[in-house]
Design an enzyme around this catalytic site. Structure first.
Site, short mmCIF file in Angstrom:
data_model
loop_
_atom_site.label_atom_id
_atom_site.label_comp_id
_atom_site.label_asym_id
_atom_site.label_seq_id
_atom_site.Cartn_x
_atom_site.Cartn_y
_atom_site.Cartn_z
N LEU A 24 24.05 38.20 8.98
CA LEU A 24 25.16 37.25 9.14
C LEU A 24 26.41 37.95 9.66
CD1 LEU A 24 24.80 35.30 5.78
CD2 LEU A 24 24.27 34.43 8.05
N GLY A 25 26.54 39.20 9.33
CA GLY A 25 27.75 39.89 9.77
C GLY A 25 27.88 41.21 9.05
N GLY A 45 30.57 43.32 6.70
CA GLY A 45 31.81 43.28 5.94
C GLY A 45 32.32 44.67 5.67
N GLY A 46 33.33 44.76 4.87
CA GLY A 46 33.98 46.04 4.62
C GLY A 46 33.07 47.08 4.00
N PHE A 47 32.07 46.64 3.27
CA PHE A 47 31.29 47.62 2.53
C PHE A 47 29.81 47.57 2.87
CE2 PHE A 47 35.12 46.40 0.42
CZ PHE A 47 35.71 47.61 0.16
N VAL A 88 25.74 41.96 5.83
CA VAL A 88 25.38 40.81 5.01
C VAL A 88 24.21 40.09 5.66
CG1 VAL A 88 26.23 38.71 3.93
CG2 VAL A 88 27.80 40.57 4.37
N LYS A 115 24.55 41.09 0.25
CA LYS A 115 25.40 42.15 0.79
C LYS A 115 24.76 43.48 0.46
CE LYS A 115 29.77 43.60 1.70
NZ LYS A 115 30.59 42.83 2.54
N ASP A 154 40.79 43.95 2.08
CA ASP A 154 40.18 43.65 3.39
C ASP A 154 40.17 42.15 3.63
OD1 ASP A 154 39.09 44.09 5.84
OD2 ASP A 154 37.05 44.44 5.12
#
Ligand SMILES: *[C@@H]1O[C@H](CO)[C@@H](O)[C@H](O)[C@H]1NC(C)=O
Ligand SMILES: *[C@@H]1O[C@H](CO)[C@@H](O)[C@H](O)[C@H]1NC(C)=O
Ligand SMILES: *[C@@H]1O[C@H](CO)[C@@H](O)[C@H](O)[C@H]1NC(C)=O
Ligand SMILES: *[C@@H]1O[C@H](CO)[C@@H](O)[C@H](O)[C@H]1NC(C)=O
Ligand SMILES: *[C@@H]1O[C@H](CO)[C@@H](O)[C@H](O)[C@H]1NC(C)=O
Ligand SMILES: *[C@@H]1O[C@H](CO)[C@@H](O)[C@H](O)[C@H]1NC(C)=O
Ligand SMILES: *[C@@H]1O[C@H](CO)[C@@H](O)[C@H](O)[C@H]1NC(C)=O
Length: 838
Positions: free
Chosen positions: A527-528, A530-532, A535, A549, A646
């Site tokens: 899906l994308g 993220g900061g960590f 996902v 995640k 974030d």
């Protein structure tokens, strides 16, 4: 309409069914009968008295409501605890001046304005509804006296304080006027919560849930209520406090008599001030009194002081130490602090001055309003059980004396105009504070060397531990370690002290389940990022959709701490936060399982030409409000106090109803391996959203989140990314562009073209203004999320914004674009996570 205001309106005011009046009179004479479909209306038609029926209730009540305001907001209820279940009620004024509510089906009196026994026996009584909302019963004829009525509804307040009402005591008659909440929005019966002026010790306003104190609005200090920082002079109303032999009360009065405002104790126990906005024909939340964790009564225990700008929020007063160091470290502050050197009533004892505080609980206090501070000190010093003193009236040069005996409870810091308190300390404690001040320079060197050495040792051992730990992890099945109780990792939440129970609280998913659900982390499911970590979308066997995640493997945190952390984060529940469903730890994989949001991220709407038309202004405005509330919850309302670090459009997910939900919150906490206090070497964030002090120096605070929020607001309005935005006339980013338009009075030109038809001009201008306040260069200038929400919800004047961070003026190069550590060729909003080269 899904507007936030609609929601607030519903939850704050009661929609009632009002019968069309057949006659509009403002008085009732004796033996006259008011029936179900009849009302009494005040002379200027401001208020109306009659029967009403709350929306979802079959009960009927006699009450007073605003006549001029269409929502029919009830401000007073007569028979709140003895409702009628049918419409055959009759309201009469007896010849003796008592108001009776009779059940006409059986003749029983269900409510009466005065006890029959204490019947005032008036001769020619008359009842009248005034334009203040007060219903009075007074004597006519020769003894006519409306000023000092026989009876008035203002003396029997329910949950609303109207302008001119007194909250407090008539010390002569013993009448105590105080708030009692409704049971629920549709049940006016007396609820759990009361808010009253308590006269034990120096009088103070206390809000209780049953017998427990929830919030103390503080004693009056001559200028305002100590500790209610938002009770400040304004253009709508002024306020006062009266304390003498006859009376003790708080009161507010309208300055501008054309406004409607009311202070209400909600069924939830929140004190809220509402202001009627005539243009919009709705109530707006103007102020609330309990906004922050520090407003919770005695949150830091005796001699503890709550400071909302610190994390954790509690500290001991200078000269004091935690009573139980272990509990204190685990954020259980209930035991508070104690004198570092106990008092022994030695004549050398003295007082140290502490400034900018909310005065402690005055239940164990004594006062004299005419003594001076010098007399006050003498008096306190003479009595060994006196622990502190202060002026009771801090207006002007200060006067009056207030003495405390025993523990000092419920102290917090107040940034502006706080009170000064003098606290008793032992002679040696006073000396050591005195010494540390004078020789602090010499001490510094003596301290720095050992500290540097210590830090080195710690760093080396962390490195060693990390290597050792990685090896061990390969050899050993990790899950067995997890369930053991050997870990002594520091826990952040006192609720999480038992290891085996908490294990059950949040589902642990097996890696194979996750593999199956996400098709072995297939690229199609991604899906994308993220900061960590990335996902993935997944579907469980029971068809439930989840978002997984997969955390990057850079955390040095031990598994035990990680698990505790995740469990405490799972306790954060708010409608504007994405819900955590479970987690998975296996091998060196760590994953968090979230609810899946069908509508993806806010970025895929606002920055996409075709999708952006789906979000009209009212939807965007409600998204802005939702994000603000979610962030406030993270900053202040939750026990963990989380700085997101974030916040960006991609981290705001939208549910099927377009409600915004913040994701990735709490991750910053689980990744705190490399950081020391609020200064981090590992900058996590996204260019374009990072506050200057964070991007540059790695300093983060709730104010750096506020900065990101400001950027987000401007992006939502403009439909363009801050980063990557270049305006032809100058080389500014979106923030700089917005700032220049604002200064030229053209801020509306910022609005996304596809929005133009739907905008509410004043809301848009206000939102841009608030956005600019959030992105000001210096953290101290930026508002807190509490103020942001207040500003969004009201119409009062806003302070002018100062120059934003990352503003380069006209004609210069955009400094964020020339930043070398970021490949500026793409416009992707990639989260960076890099070691700051300092
Ligand atoms: C008001 O109620 C009375 C008695 O219940 C009835 O006679 C009268 O018609 C009602 N008036 C209106 C306008 O409904
Ligand atoms: C009345 O009940 C309906 C349905 O349960 C609910 O949607 C509405 O909010 C309620 N109104 C009030 C004022 O509580
Ligand atoms: C009314 O009288 C009863 C018993 O005489 C007493 O308990 C109660 O407090 C009185 N209420 C008021 C409002 O005076
Ligand atoms: C508050 O304002 C009203 C109306 O302007 C005025 O009469 C009153 O004296 C003021 N009270 C205080 C305490 O300033
Ligand atoms: C308050 O202090 C003044 C001045 O010291 C004194 O005259 C007065 O008696 C005191 N009042 C009380 C109630 O102690
Ligand atoms: C000190 O103050 C307390 C509380 O007011 C009082 O009970 C006690 O008698 C006082 N002691 C002396 C020595 O004045
Ligand atoms: C507090 O002090 C100020 C200035 O001396 C005075 O005007 C005011 O009346 C005092 N207030 C009370 C409640 O005593």
């Amino acid at each position: 309409m899904k507007l936030i205001f609609g929601f607030l309106l519903l939850s704050a005011s009661i929609i009632i069914i009002i019968i069309t009046p057949t006659h509009a009179v403002d008085t009732i004479s004796s033996d006259q009968i008011i029936r179900y479909n009849e009302t009494i209306v005040s002379p200027l038609e401001t208020f109306e008295l009659g029967f009403f029926n709350p929306a979802n209730s079959t009960n009927h009540y006699v009450g007073i409501w605003y006549k001029k305001i269409s929502t029919g907001t009830v401000v007073w209820v007569a028979n709140r605890n003895t409702p009628l279940t049918h419409t055959s009620g009759e309201l009469t004024l007896t010849r003796h001046g008592v108001l009776h509510l009779r059940d006409a089906t059986n003749g029983n009196i269900v409510w009466s304005s005065t006890n029959i026994s204490s019947n005032p026996l008036a001769r020619k009584p008359m009842g009248k509804l005034l334009d203040t909302g007060n219903f009075i019963i007074y004597e006519t004829g020769d003894n006519m006296n409306q000023e000092d009525p026989i009876w008035q509804s203002f003396d029997f307040m329910t949950e609303t304080l109207l302008p001119g009402m007194k909250q407090g005591w008539d010390l002569v008659t013993g009448i105590d006027r105080y708030f009692t909440s409704w049971k629920s929005d549709d049940d006016p019966a007396s609820g759990e919560f009361t808010y009253r002026l308590e006269t034990r010790g120096y009088p103070q306003l206390i809000l209780r849930d049953g017998d427990d104190i929830k919030f103390r609005a503080g004693p009056w200090n001559g200028r305002g209520l100590s500790g209610v920082s938002n009770l400040i002079p304004n253009r709508f109303y002024n306020f006062t406090f009266v304390l003498n032999q006859k009376e003790a009360y708080y009161q507010y009065n309208l300055i501008d008599t054309s406004v409607f405002t009311r202070l209400v104790l909600q069924p939830t126990g929140r004190l809220e001030r509402w202001l009627w906005i005539d243009d919009k024909q709705e109530w707006n939340l103007f102020l609330t009194r309990q906004n922050e964790l520090c407003d919770q009564y005695a949150v830091c225990g005796p001699f503890g002081v709550c400071n909302i700008d610190k994390s954790p929020v509690c500290e001991c007063l200078k000269g004091f130490e935690p009573t139980s160091l272990n509990q204190w470290k685990n954020t259980d502050w209930s035991q508070g602090c104690r004198h570092a050197i106990p008092l022994d009533c030695n004549p050398g004892e003295g007082f140290k001055k502490y400034s900018n505080l909310k005065l402690p609980d005055t239940q164990e206090s004594w006062y004299n309003l005419s003594m001076t501070l010098v007399e006050c000190e003498k008096m306190c010093k003479r009595n060994c059980s006196c622990t502190a003193y202060a002026n009771s009236n801090t207006s002007g040069t200060g006067s009056g004396c207030l003495l405390w005996f025993g523990d000092l409870i419920d102290i917090r810091t107040i940034n502006e105009n706080g009170d000064t308190l003098y606290i008793r300390l032992s002679a040696s404690e006073l000396d050591s504070i005195e010494n540390s001040r004078s020789s602090s320079a010499g001490n510094k060197i003596r301290v720095i060397i050992p500290v540097t050495f210590l830090v080195l040792i710690i760093l080396v051992s962390i490195c060693l531990f990390y290597r050792f730990y990685n090896k061990k992890q390969q050899q050993q099945a990790v899950v067995t370690r997890l369930t053991g109780t050997s870990g002594n990792g520091f826990q952040h939440d006192s609720e999480n002290t038992s290891t085996s129970d908490e294990y059950l609280e949040l589902p642990l998913f097996g890696l194979s389940t996750i593999h199956k659900a996400t098709n072995y982390f297939s690229m199609n499911n991604k899906l994308g990022e993220g900061g960590f970590g990335p996902v993935y979308k997944g579907v469980l066997e029971d068809k439930r959709e989840i978002a997984v995640k997969r955390l990057a493997k850079t955390s040095t945190q031990g598994l035990h701490e990680f698990k505790n952390e995740v469990i405490s984060i799972s306790k954060l529940q708010h409608r504007n936060l994405v819900k955590l469903l479970g987690y998975c730890i296996e091998g060196d994989e760590k994953m968090l399982i979230y609810e899946y949001m069908s509508n993806k991220g806010l970025d895929s709407f606002i920055f996409d030409k075709s999708q952006s038309e789906l979000l009209d202004w009212s939807a965007r405005y409600s998204i802005i409000n939702g994000i603000a509330r979610g962030l406030l919850y993270l900053h202040q309302d939750s026990r963990l106090r989380i700085i997101h670090r974030d916040l960006k459009a991609g981290n705001i997910l939208l549910d099927a109803d377009m409600n915004p939900k913040i994701s990735d919150f709490g991750m910053a906490r689980t990744f705190r391996g490399n950081e020391i206090e609020a200064n981090t070497k590992r900058v996590v964030g996204t260019y374009g959203y990072m506050a200057p002090e964070y991007a540059g120096d790695g300093i983060f605070s709730i104010k750096s989140d506020v900065y990101s929020f400001g950027v987000l607001v401007l992006e939502i309005i403009c439909g363009e990314k801050n980063r990557g935005f270049v305006y032809i006339d100058h080389y500014n980013n979106l923030i700089g562009h917005a700032w220049e338009l604002h200064n030229e009075g053209r801020s509306l030109q910022l609005v996304d073209k596809c929005l133009v038809d739907s905008i509410n001009i004043s809301q848009v201008q206000r939102s841009i203004h608030i956005g600019l306040l959030c992105v000001q260069r210096y953290p101290k200038d930026r508002p807190t999320m509490t103020s942001v929400i207040m500003m969004l919800g009201s119409e009062g004047p806003l302070p002018p914004p100062k120059e934003p961070g990352f503003y380069v003026g006209k004609g210069k190069q955009d400094i964020t674009d020339s930043s070398p550590s970021y490949g500026s060729s793409s416009n992707n909003e990639l989260t960076i996570s890099m070691l700051n080269g300092r």
